[in-house]
Design a protein around this motif. Structure first.
Motif, short mmCIF file in Angstrom:
data_model
loop_
_atom_site.label_atom_id
_atom_site.label_comp_id
_atom_site.label_asym_id
_atom_site.label_seq_id
_atom_site.Cartn_x
_atom_site.Cartn_y
_atom_site.Cartn_z
N LEU A 65 3.13 12.47 1.21
CA LEU A 65 3.94 11.18 1.22
C LEU A 65 3.47 10.25 1.63
O LEU A 65 3.75 9.05 1.27
CB LEU A 65 5.38 12.12 1.82
CG LEU A 65 6.57 11.01 1.62
CD1 LEU A 65 7.24 10.95 0.40
CD2 LEU A 65 7.65 11.50 2.35
N THR A 66 2.73 10.34 2.75
CA THR A 66 2.07 9.06 3.55
C THR A 66 1.12 8.62 2.52
O THR A 66 0.88 6.95 2.46
CB THR A 66 1.34 9.76 4.72
OG1 THR A 66 2.12 10.48 5.55
CG2 THR A 66 0.49 8.64 5.53
N ILE A 67 0.32 9.46 1.75
CA ILE A 67 -0.69 8.72 0.88
C ILE A 67 -0.05 8.09 -0.11
O ILE A 67 -0.41 6.72 -0.34
CB ILE A 67 -1.48 9.82 0.20
CG1 ILE A 67 -2.46 10.61 1.09
CG2 ILE A 67 -2.25 9.28 -1.05
CD1 ILE A 67 -2.89 11.89 0.66
N LEU A 68 1.07 8.45 -0.77
CA LEU A 68 2.09 7.91 -1.71
C LEU A 68 2.57 6.38 -1.09
O LEU A 68 2.40 5.43 -1.82
CB LEU A 68 3.09 8.63 -2.13
CG LEU A 68 4.09 8.12 -3.26
CD1 LEU A 68 3.27 7.68 -4.41
CD2 LEU A 68 5.30 8.95 -3.60
N CYS A 69 2.86 6.52 0.13
CA CYS A 69 3.75 5.46 0.59
C CYS A 69 2.35 4.18 1.06
O CYS A 69 2.88 3.09 0.63
CB CYS A 69 4.33 5.75 2.03
SG CYS A 69 6.03 6.33 1.82
N ALA A 70 1.34 4.66 1.32
CA ALA A 70 0.36 3.83 1.61
C ALA A 70 -0.34 3.11 0.45
O ALA A 70 -0.84 2.16 0.25
CB ALA A 70 -0.92 4.50 1.98
N VAL A 71 -0.39 3.89 -0.74
CA VAL A 71 -0.73 3.42 -2.11
C VAL A 71 0.34 2.28 -2.72
O VAL A 71 0.05 1.18 -2.85
CB VAL A 71 -0.81 4.38 -3.23
CG1 VAL A 71 -1.05 3.75 -4.49
CG2 VAL A 71 -1.94 5.19 -2.89
N LEU A 72 1.68 2.68 -2.57
CA LEU A 72 2.81 1.71 -3.01
C LEU A 72 2.90 0.30 -2.07
O LEU A 72 3.21 -0.44 -2.38
CB LEU A 72 4.25 2.48 -2.91
CG LEU A 72 4.12 3.71 -4.04
CD1 LEU A 72 5.56 4.44 -4.10
CD2 LEU A 72 3.88 3.00 -5.60
N ALA A 73 2.59 0.60 -0.79
CA ALA A 73 2.56 -0.25 0.01
C ALA A 73 1.32 -1.46 -0.07
O ALA A 73 1.17 -2.37 0.73
CB ALA A 73 2.45 0.26 1.63
N LYS A 74 0.65 -0.86 -0.91
CA LYS A 74 -0.77 -1.83 -1.35
C LYS A 74 -1.65 -1.90 -0.18
O LYS A 74 -2.21 -2.95 0.26
CB LYS A 74 -0.24 -3.04 -1.94
CG LYS A 74 0.49 -3.09 -3.22
CD LYS A 74 0.65 -4.37 -3.92
CE LYS A 74 1.14 -4.31 -5.32
NZ LYS A 74 2.18 -4.20 -5.63
N ALA A 75 -1.74 -0.69 0.40
CA ALA A 75 -2.52 -0.78 1.63
C ALA A 75 -4.10 -0.58 1.35
O ALA A 75 -4.55 -0.44 0.09
CB ALA A 75 -2.45 0.59 2.65
N PRO A 76 -5.04 -1.26 2.07
CA PRO A 76 -6.31 -1.29 1.63
C PRO A 76 -7.05 0.30 1.36
O PRO A 76 -6.47 1.02 2.08
CB PRO A 76 -7.18 -2.08 2.80
CG PRO A 76 -6.22 -2.58 3.48
CD PRO A 76 -4.89 -1.94 3.29
N GLY A 77 -8.00 0.47 0.55
CA GLY A 77 -8.64 1.66 0.12
C GLY A 77 -8.97 2.46 1.30
O GLY A 77 -8.79 3.58 1.36
N ARG A 78 -9.47 1.75 2.54
CA ARG A 78 -9.83 2.59 3.75
C ARG A 78 -8.79 3.06 4.32
O ARG A 78 -8.59 4.36 4.73
CB ARG A 78 -10.59 1.43 4.50
CG ARG A 78 -11.25 2.03 6.01
CD ARG A 78 -11.60 1.04 6.80
NE ARG A 78 -10.45 0.32 7.64
CZ ARG A 78 -9.47 0.81 8.61
NH1 ARG A 78 -9.79 1.93 8.93
NH2 ARG A 78 -8.58 0.01 8.98
N ILE A 79 -7.54 2.55 4.24
CA ILE A 79 -6.45 3.12 5.13
C ILE A 79 -5.76 4.21 4.19
O ILE A 79 -5.31 5.23 4.44
CB ILE A 79 -5.35 1.87 5.01
CG1 ILE A 79 -5.74 0.90 6.15
CG2 ILE A 79 -3.95 2.65 5.67
CD1 ILE A 79 -4.80 -0.29 6.35
N VAL A 80 -5.94 4.09 2.64
CA VAL A 80 -5.34 5.05 1.70
C VAL A 80 -6.30 6.39 2.01
O VAL A 80 -5.86 7.48 2.30
CB VAL A 80 -5.40 4.58 0.42
CG1 VAL A 80 -5.13 5.85 -0.71
CG2 VAL A 80 -4.66 3.42 0.12
#
Length: 150
Positions: free
Chosen positions: A54-69
Motif C-alpha cells: 500500500l505504501t508503494i502504491l501511495c508513493a507511485v500515486l503521489a508522484k514521488a521520485p523513483g528513489r523514494i518509490v
C-alpha cells in the motif's frame, strides 16, 4: 494522495514498532511454545507486507521520485530476508532440538535485519512527510544565533 502516503507510511512504521513488542512477548512467554510468536508471525507475514504494498502504491500515486518509490519497496525485500533468516535459525538445532551457536547467530541477524527495516521505514516516512509538506517557494531561510533575538 500525498497525505495518504504519509498516513500509510505512519501505519507501516507503527506495525514495525509493534513487531518488536510482539517479538518480546514471544520471547518472554512461559511456557515457550510455537504459538508464543503468533502475533509476531501474523504481523510480519501479512500486515507488514500488505502495508508495504500500500505504501508503494501511495508513493507511485503521489508522484514521488523513483528513489523514494524504491525505498518504499525495500521493506518488502527485507521481510523476505526476515522469513529466510527465521526459518534458517529455527532449523539450525541439534539432535535434541536445542539451539546451536550457528542458529543463534542467524537469529541475531534476524534481529539486525529488523532494525535495518525500521530505519528504512523511518526514512520512507520522513520522505513522505517532506513530499506532502514542501517548503514554500518564497520562504527565505533565516539563521538565528544563540543570544540573538529571533
Amino acid at each position: 494522495m500525498r497525505k495518504a502516503f504519509v498516513i500509510v507510511s505512519t501505519l507501516s512504521l507503527a506495525a514495525f514498532a509493534l513487531q518488536f513488542i510482539f517479538a518480546a512477548v514471544g520471547a518472554f512467554t512461559e511456557p515457550a511454545g510455537d504459538d508464543a510468536y503468533t502475533l509476531h508471525s501474523i504481523t510480519g507475514m501479512a500486515v507488514i507486507p500488505g502495508l508495504t504494498l500500500l505504501t508503494i502504491l501511495c508513493a507511485v500515486l503521489a508522484k514521488a521520485p523513483g528513489r523514494i518509490v524504491g525505498l518504499a519497496a525495500l521493506p518488502l525485500g527485507l521481510v523476505v530476508v526476515q522469513a529466510l533468516l527465521a526459518g534458517l535459525a529455527n532449523g539450525s538445532t541439534d539432535a535434541a532440538g536445542a539451539s546451536t551457536p550457528f542458529g543463534l547467530t542467524i537469529a541475531g541477524l534476524h534481529a539486525l535485519n529488523g532494525i535495518i527495516a525500521v530505519h528504512v521505514v523511518v526514512s520512507v516516512h520522513q520522505a513522505a512527510r517532506k513530499l506532502a509538506n514542501p517548503p514554500a517557494a518564497d520562504a527565505i531561510p533565516v539563521s538565528v544565533r544563540a543570544g540573538e533575538p529571533a
